[in-house]
Design an enzyme around this catalytic site. Sequence first.
Site, PDB file in Angstrom:
ATOM      1  N   LYS A 143      -4.823  29.820  33.818  1.00 50.93           N
ATOM      2  CA  LYS A 143      -4.939  29.833  32.330  1.00 50.93           C
ATOM      3  C   LYS A 143      -5.733  28.544  31.854  1.00 50.93           C
ATOM      4  CE  LYS A 143      -0.411  28.700  30.545  1.00 50.93           C
ATOM      5  NZ  LYS A 143       0.744  29.144  30.200  1.00 50.93           N
ATOM      6  N   TYR A 200     -12.821   0.501  15.304  1.00 51.57           N
ATOM      7  CA  TYR A 200     -12.810   1.060  13.808  1.00 51.57           C
ATOM      8  C   TYR A 200     -11.485   0.700  13.106  1.00 51.57           C
ATOM      9  CZ  TYR A 200     -16.505   4.438  14.322  1.00 51.57           C
ATOM     10  OH  TYR A 200     -17.812   4.946  14.599  1.00 51.57           O
TER      11      TYR A 200
HETATM   12  C1  LIG Z   1       1.910  28.809  31.171  1.00 51.15           C
HETATM   13  C2  LIG Z   1       2.760  29.768  31.723  1.00 51.15           C
HETATM   14  C3  LIG Z   1       3.454  29.411  32.989  1.00 51.15           C
HETATM   15  C4  LIG Z   1       3.359  28.227  33.658  1.00 51.15           C
HETATM   16  O1  LIG Z   1       4.183  27.265  33.096  1.00 51.15           O
HETATM   17  P1  LIG Z   1       4.057  25.707  33.756  1.00 51.15           P
HETATM   18  O2  LIG Z   1       4.939  25.045  33.060  1.00 51.15           O
HETATM   19  O3  LIG Z   1       2.571  25.084  33.630  1.00 51.15           O
HETATM   20  O4  LIG Z   1       4.514  25.852  35.140  1.00 51.15           O
HETATM   21  C5  LIG Z   1       4.422  30.403  33.451  1.00 51.15           C
HETATM   22  N1  LIG Z   1       4.804  31.552  32.647  1.00 51.15           N
HETATM   23  C6  LIG Z   1       4.207  31.794  31.680  1.00 51.15           C
HETATM   24  C7  LIG Z   1       4.663  32.943  30.839  1.00 51.15           C
HETATM   25  C8  LIG Z   1       3.304  30.811  30.975  1.00 51.15           C
HETATM   26  O5  LIG Z   1       2.634  30.983  29.770  1.00 51.15           O
END
Ligand SMILES: *Cc1c(COP(=O)(O)O)cnc(C)c1O
Length: 361
Positions: free
Chosen positions: A35, A256
């Site tokens: 994702k 800045y």
């Molecule tokens: C993002 C996600 C994962 C992966 O989590 P990590 O900590 O990156 O391993 C697994 N399950 C769900 C439902 C997620 O949203």
Amino acid sequence: MSRGTCAYMDPSALRYNLQRVRTLAPGARIWAVVKADGYGHGAVQAAQALHQADGFAVATLAEAQTLRDAGINAPILLLEGTLGPLQALDAVRLGCDTVVHQTEQLTCLETMADRLGQQRIWLKVDTGMHRLGISPGQVPDFVKRIQAIRPLQPVNLMTHFASADEPEAPFTSTQIARFNALARALPGVHLCLANSAGVMAWPESHADWVRPGIMLYGASPGFGKTGLELGLKPAMTLTAPVIALRHIQAGERVGYGARWQAERESRIATLAIGYGDGYPRHAPDNTPVWLSGQRVPLVGKVSMDMLTVDVTDVPQVQLGDSAELWGEHLSVDEVASHIGTIGYELLTRVSPRVDKQWPTD
Ligand SMILES: *Cc1c(COP(=O)(O)O)cnc(C)c1O
């Protein structure tokens, strides 16, 4: 026409980290989580490097579409399921497994039961995180209804951990116990619990499928350790060139708001990367940057296109030298802890202006 601000990706690191998952959870199948554009690395290339995974998990339909458009026909799991009938139909069209975490989603699937094709349904149970999922008491009724529309498939049950990166905290054990109590009543059920932290620290949660994300990219899911310390290889190295060098007198200030003041005569290098590239504006003085084989401190506020580092103690630094913001030599987790965030956020925030380079072979 690159300005030299590049994120270099290493597919062999992804393969290595996937193998780590296999070694840690030898009996489980793997949903490789890609994702958020593969945690900022590029979802398609990440999935291609991870082709030995058993499937890919994404958060959105658009992410699933991107994988399918690239010709990836492995199983895809929509981690949050869909909202409304149009999205549900898109999920079927894309051949995605879908998550059911609330009543509306199941009702919707029931109305289109004749169109589901091969689609698998993953029933998500809220074992204590209270973000998504049906409550344990609703499981028997949901299972009955899912079996009515998916009679030829096993029941697939999943849950998500709130604090698996804290091995001392008892809450993960509580979540696992609540989940197993449900699973015991469902013979032949397929179970999926573990994120990266679960894969690394909770072998009793490995079950039939695991869902690692961050560890595949070589960054740490927590434990107060860097990815490197956990035996992972970083998949992204973010670099930017030195585009200016100057000497300033003791007492002069940089950037800045004139936040940083030189205590001695200093040499300042300006790098071509800023918050417009995803490097956080709130990074404090002394956040480490890797340059010329050593750590140098960030000094002054990060601006949109540039940031400044103190190279007084590194006289060999020249215009055009490439600095590493994180990656092979400097863990993204170390940088994140200076900035008050986590590697996940730094990796996913790298903006499209950064040239993301994958080796072509
Ligand atoms: C993002 C996600 C994962 C992966 O989590 P990590 O900590 O990156 O391993 C697994 N399950 C769900 C439902 C997620 O949203």
